[in-house]
Scaffold this motif. Structure first.
Motif, mmCIF file in Angstrom:
data_model
loop_
_atom_site.group_PDB
_atom_site.id
_atom_site.type_symbol
_atom_site.label_atom_id
_atom_site.label_comp_id
_atom_site.label_asym_id
_atom_site.label_seq_id
_atom_site.Cartn_x
_atom_site.Cartn_y
_atom_site.Cartn_z
ATOM 1 N N UNK A 90 -35.920 39.560 -39.016
ATOM 2 C CA UNK A 90 -35.739 40.393 -37.827
ATOM 3 C C UNK A 90 -36.118 39.640 -36.560
ATOM 4 N N UNK A 91 -37.154 38.833 -36.627
ATOM 5 C CA UNK A 91 -37.561 38.039 -35.466
ATOM 6 C C UNK A 91 -36.445 37.075 -35.061
ATOM 7 N N UNK A 92 -35.840 36.416 -36.056
ATOM 8 C CA UNK A 92 -34.731 35.510 -35.760
ATOM 9 C C UNK A 92 -33.541 36.268 -35.179
ATOM 10 N N UNK A 93 -33.256 37.438 -35.705
ATOM 11 C CA UNK A 93 -32.154 38.239 -35.164
ATOM 12 C C UNK A 93 -32.437 38.652 -33.718
ATOM 13 N N UNK A 94 -33.674 39.028 -33.437
ATOM 14 C CA UNK A 94 -34.043 39.393 -32.073
ATOM 15 C C UNK A 94 -33.830 38.215 -31.135
ATOM 16 N N UNK A 95 -34.341 37.057 -31.521
ATOM 17 C CA UNK A 95 -34.213 35.868 -30.669
ATOM 18 C C UNK A 95 -32.737 35.485 -30.506
ATOM 19 N N UNK A 96 -31.949 35.644 -31.546
ATOM 20 C CA UNK A 96 -30.519 35.355 -31.440
ATOM 21 C C UNK A 96 -29.845 36.271 -30.421
ATOM 22 N N UNK A 97 -30.225 37.550 -30.422
ATOM 23 C CA UNK A 97 -29.643 38.468 -29.433
ATOM 24 C C UNK A 97 -30.071 38.081 -28.027
#
Length: 143
Positions: A90-97
């Motif tokens: 989820x952290x990686x997805x947040x940073x990707x967004x």
């Protein structure tokens, strides 16, 4: 999860912020150097920059809004040992967004796309906080 795995998305978010600052500086200096902007015109107001420079400034400024909740959550999850694989994904997805949002901001600035990316990041971060709160409130701390 390892500390490195948990902190890697934080480092990317930080590097994104510094990258946007450098990008903003280059755009500003280019406008001044080309004579399209005079120092007196922008000395007292950020809004006097041309749109592409203001878009970069807004993209940079945005990194100090919602990401603050991310920067608050990560050390709490580390300290309480609640950061697992789901947390890291989820952290990686947040940073990707956040990266995609910034990219759209400084390129096409297509508002509907930018807004969708912004909302996706909000939802992901909200889910991260909900999961963390759930785990803290329903699982005893092992400190």
């Amino acid at each position: 999860m390892t500390i490195q795995a948990i902190l890697a998305p934080v480092f990317v978010q930080v590097f994104l912020t510094f990258g946007l600052l450098i990008f903003l500086g280059r755009r500003r200096f280019a406008e001044i150097g080309a004579g399209r902007v005079r120092i007196g015109e922008i000395a007292l107001g950020e809004r006097n920059w041309p749109p592409k420079v203001q878009a970069a400034a807004n993209a940079f400024s945005n990194q100090f809004e919602i990401p603050l909740l991310f920067f608050a959550l990560v050390p709490l999850a580390l300290y309480t040992r609640k950061a697992d694989l789901l947390f890291v994904v989820l952290a990686w997805l947040f940073v990707a967004t956040r990266a995609a949002h910034a990219y759209i901001f400084v390129t096409s600035n297509h508002v509907p796309t930018r807004f969708r990316l912004f909302m996706a990041g909000i939802v992901i971060l909200g889910v991260m906080w909900l999961i963390f709160a759930w785990r803290i409130l329903l699982t005893p701390l092992a400190l």
